[in-house]
Design a protein around this motif. Structure first.
Motif, PDB file in Angstrom:
ATOM      1  N   ARG A 119      10.157  -0.044   2.055  1.00 38.50           N
ATOM      2  CA  ARG A 119       8.987   0.843   2.063  1.00 38.50           C
ATOM      3  C   ARG A 119       8.908   1.629   3.370  1.00 38.50           C
ATOM      4  O   ARG A 119       8.627   2.826   3.365  1.00 38.50           O
ATOM      5  CB  ARG A 119       7.716   0.022   1.858  1.00 38.50           C
ATOM      6  N   TRP A 120       9.161   0.961   4.476  1.00 33.47           N
ATOM      7  CA  TRP A 120       9.138   1.643   5.762  1.00 33.47           C
ATOM      8  C   TRP A 120      10.256   2.680   5.855  1.00 33.47           C
ATOM      9  O   TRP A 120      10.029   3.806   6.294  1.00 33.47           O
ATOM     10  CB  TRP A 120       9.265   0.630   6.902  1.00 33.47           C
ATOM     11  N   TYR A 121      11.433   2.281   5.443  1.00 34.35           N
ATOM     12  CA  TYR A 121      12.602   3.157   5.541  1.00 34.35           C
ATOM     13  C   TYR A 121      12.407   4.420   4.711  1.00 34.35           C
ATOM     14  O   TYR A 121      12.564   5.545   5.209  1.00 34.35           O
ATOM     15  CB  TYR A 121      13.851   2.398   5.070  1.00 34.35           C
ATOM     16  N   ILE A 122      12.060   4.241   3.441  1.00 35.01           N
ATOM     17  CA  ILE A 122      11.875   5.395   2.561  1.00 35.01           C
ATOM     18  C   ILE A 122      10.613   6.164   2.948  1.00 35.01           C
ATOM     19  O   ILE A 122      10.588   7.397   2.917  1.00 35.01           O
ATOM     20  CB  ILE A 122      11.815   4.941   1.091  1.00 35.01           C
ATOM     21  N   GLY A 123       9.565   5.435   3.325  1.00 34.07           N
ATOM     22  CA  GLY A 123       8.308   6.085   3.687  1.00 34.07           C
ATOM     23  C   GLY A 123       8.452   7.046   4.854  1.00 34.07           C
ATOM     24  O   GLY A 123       7.795   8.092   4.897  1.00 34.07           O
ATOM     25  N   ILE A 124       9.318   6.713   5.802  1.00 34.10           N
ATOM     26  CA  ILE A 124       9.529   7.583   6.968  1.00 34.10           C
ATOM     27  C   ILE A 124      10.430   8.760   6.616  1.00 34.10           C
ATOM     28  O   ILE A 124      10.085   9.922   6.809  1.00 34.10           O
ATOM     29  CB  ILE A 124      10.123   6.778   8.140  1.00 34.10           C
ATOM     30  N   PHE A 125      11.606   8.451   6.064  1.00 34.56           N
ATOM     31  CA  PHE A 125      12.612   9.494   5.840  1.00 34.56           C
ATOM     32  C   PHE A 125      12.339  10.349   4.606  1.00 34.56           C
ATOM     33  O   PHE A 125      13.003  11.356   4.402  1.00 34.56           O
ATOM     34  CB  PHE A 125      13.998   8.872   5.759  1.00 34.56           C
ATOM     35  N   LEU A 126      11.360   9.960   3.807  1.00 39.10           N
ATOM     36  CA  LEU A 126      10.953  10.818   2.704  1.00 39.10           C
ATOM     37  C   LEU A 126      10.274  12.078   3.233  1.00 39.10           C
ATOM     38  O   LEU A 126      10.326  13.138   2.603  1.00 39.10           O
ATOM     39  CB  LEU A 126       9.995  10.059   1.771  1.00 39.10           C
ATOM     40  N   TYR A 167      10.378  14.552  -2.124  1.00 35.77           N
ATOM     41  CA  TYR A 167      11.806  14.378  -1.866  1.00 35.77           C
ATOM     42  C   TYR A 167      12.556  15.693  -2.065  1.00 35.77           C
ATOM     43  O   TYR A 167      13.406  16.086  -1.260  1.00 35.77           O
ATOM     44  CB  TYR A 167      12.319  13.311  -2.835  1.00 35.77           C
ATOM     45  N   GLY A 168      12.213  16.400  -3.158  1.00 36.38           N
ATOM     46  CA  GLY A 168      12.863  17.667  -3.445  1.00 36.38           C
ATOM     47  C   GLY A 168      12.576  18.726  -2.390  1.00 36.38           C
ATOM     48  O   GLY A 168      13.443  19.543  -2.066  1.00 36.38           O
TER      49      GLY A 168
END
Length: 391
Positions: A119-126, A167-168
């Motif tokens: 969640r942290w990883y995707i939440g930041i780099f999203l 994301y897009g």
């Protein structure tokens, strides 16, 4: 001391996670797709090569057998052993299916352990764009469903759509927007009949448009040269529609070559180690000689039809029909046990393969077949509730 099945599964899921997050590093440098394929074969060997008899597994069995036939026939048809081996990724990547099918029982606990970090990883780099070596441009969408702990909450589907729209935008990925549109269709469809009719309508309209533009797409043959833009310019100038986006126009040209120019040989399949394209875009002239053999069609289903022929299409259509029927007819069951998330992840892999070179590339192929294996096992478990183990 023997390693437990649980730890083996956790190791394979960890490798798969790294592979999906950063295939451009872990596949390019450490060959994670090949490692996972070998693991799938090892699991199959452990099982004594005894395959399940559910519809999707039967389709996979047929697909693997048909691939083996092409592997043998292609030894007589190939232009080069190098290109033959490059094309084999289509076949051996299918073996990751068996990781998903036989290790699903250990997946919920694994996801529970890594969900917070994910969640942290995707939440930041999203929201913060970074290199594709840290955050893949469209493949990350396969992991988005894993972020949700309780899919029954009404806002979850809409958040999933919003994440793909963001994301897009962040990564300039049209694939992510198309996936968001597909999710919207899935979520608003009242049942399987409506969904099927909608998909058939969309496919029918596209087919009509595609057939209409075949004469214009054929203009590429008049002045094509790898060193000039004359060929593609002729095609784009022939129609206002085809002049909008060069990338989309090239896609249509590639699809025409696979489906029209190779007819009727493509009904059996061109096999491996043979040239697929005569006209193609070029970004790196050092790869000019390899592109006819290894360039993807930016639609994996079209490309695999070209390589494996009509049997591939029939087997995959059969698998998808069964999967979508299962999704819509037993949606409540999969929401209740949270395995609806597996379907959503596989739908993401499906859309990615629809507009990108996925199943013919080691960068994405293993993830697609792995997710199909997980989804297939979830369906199998519903039909065989007493059988829910690795063995």
């Amino acid at each position: 001391m023997l390693i437990s099945k649980k730890n083996i599964s956790y190791l394979l899921f960890s490798i798969s996670l790294c592979y999906i997050i950063s295939p451009w590093f872990f596949e390019k440098n450490l060959l994670f797709n090949e490692l996972l394929s070998a693991a799938g074969l090892a699991i199959l060997y452990y099982r004594g090569f005894k395959l399940a008899n559910d519809p999707i597994s039967l389709c996979m069995t047929g697909l693997l057998c048909w691939s083996v036939i092409h592997m043998l026939v292609s030894l007589l048809r190939m232009d080069s052993l190098y290109y033959y081996l490059r094309n084999l990724v289509i076949s051996y990547s299918m073996l990751t299916y068996f990781i998903g099918f036989y290790c699903l029982v250990f997946l919920p606990a694994f996801i529970h352990k890594i969900r917070g970090w994910l969640r942290w990883y995707i939440g930041i780099f999203l929201f913060v764009p970074v290199s594709r070596f840290l955050f893949e441009r469209f493949g990350e969408a396969m992991l988005f469903p894993a972020l949700f702990k309780k899919p029954l909450r009404q806002w979850v589907p809409w958040l999933l759509i919003a994440m793909n729209l963001i994301y897009g935008i962040t990564y300039s990925s049209l694939t992510a927007w198309i996936l968001a549109a597909f999710y919207l269709l899935i979520f608003i469809s009242p049942g399987y009949a409506f969904f099927k009719q909608s998909v058939l309508l969309i496919c029918g309209l596209f087919l009509i448009v595609f057939i209409y533009f075949i004469p214009d797409l054929s203009l590429i043959a008049n002045r094509f040269s790898p060193y000039t833009y004359n060929g593609i310019a002729d095609v784009m100038h022939s129609s206002r529609f085809l002049s909008v986006d060069p990338n989309s126009t090239w896609r249509l040209i590639l699809w025409k070559q696979v489906m029209v120019d190779h007819f009727p040989i493509n009904l059996f399949g061109l096999g491996f180690g043979t040239p697929m394209f005569k006209y193609f875009p070029i970004e790196d002239y050092s790869k000019l000689g390899t592109l006819p053999y290894v360039l993807g069609a930016h639609n994996s289903y079209v490309y695999l039809f070209g390589r494996l022929g009509l049997p591939y299409v029939l087997l995959m259509v059969g698998a998808y029909l069964y999967l979508f029927k299962e999704y819509f007819y037993h949606k409540a069951y999969y929401y209740a046990n949270k395995q609806i998330l597996l379907f959503w992840s596989f739908f993401a892999a499906t859309v990615i393969a629809l507009f990108n070179p996925a199943l013919e590339s080691p960068i994405y192929a293993g993830a697609y077949w792995l997710l199909l294996g997980l989804t297939s096992r979830a369906i199998y478990n519903r039909n065989h509730p007493m059988i829910n183990t690795f063995a």
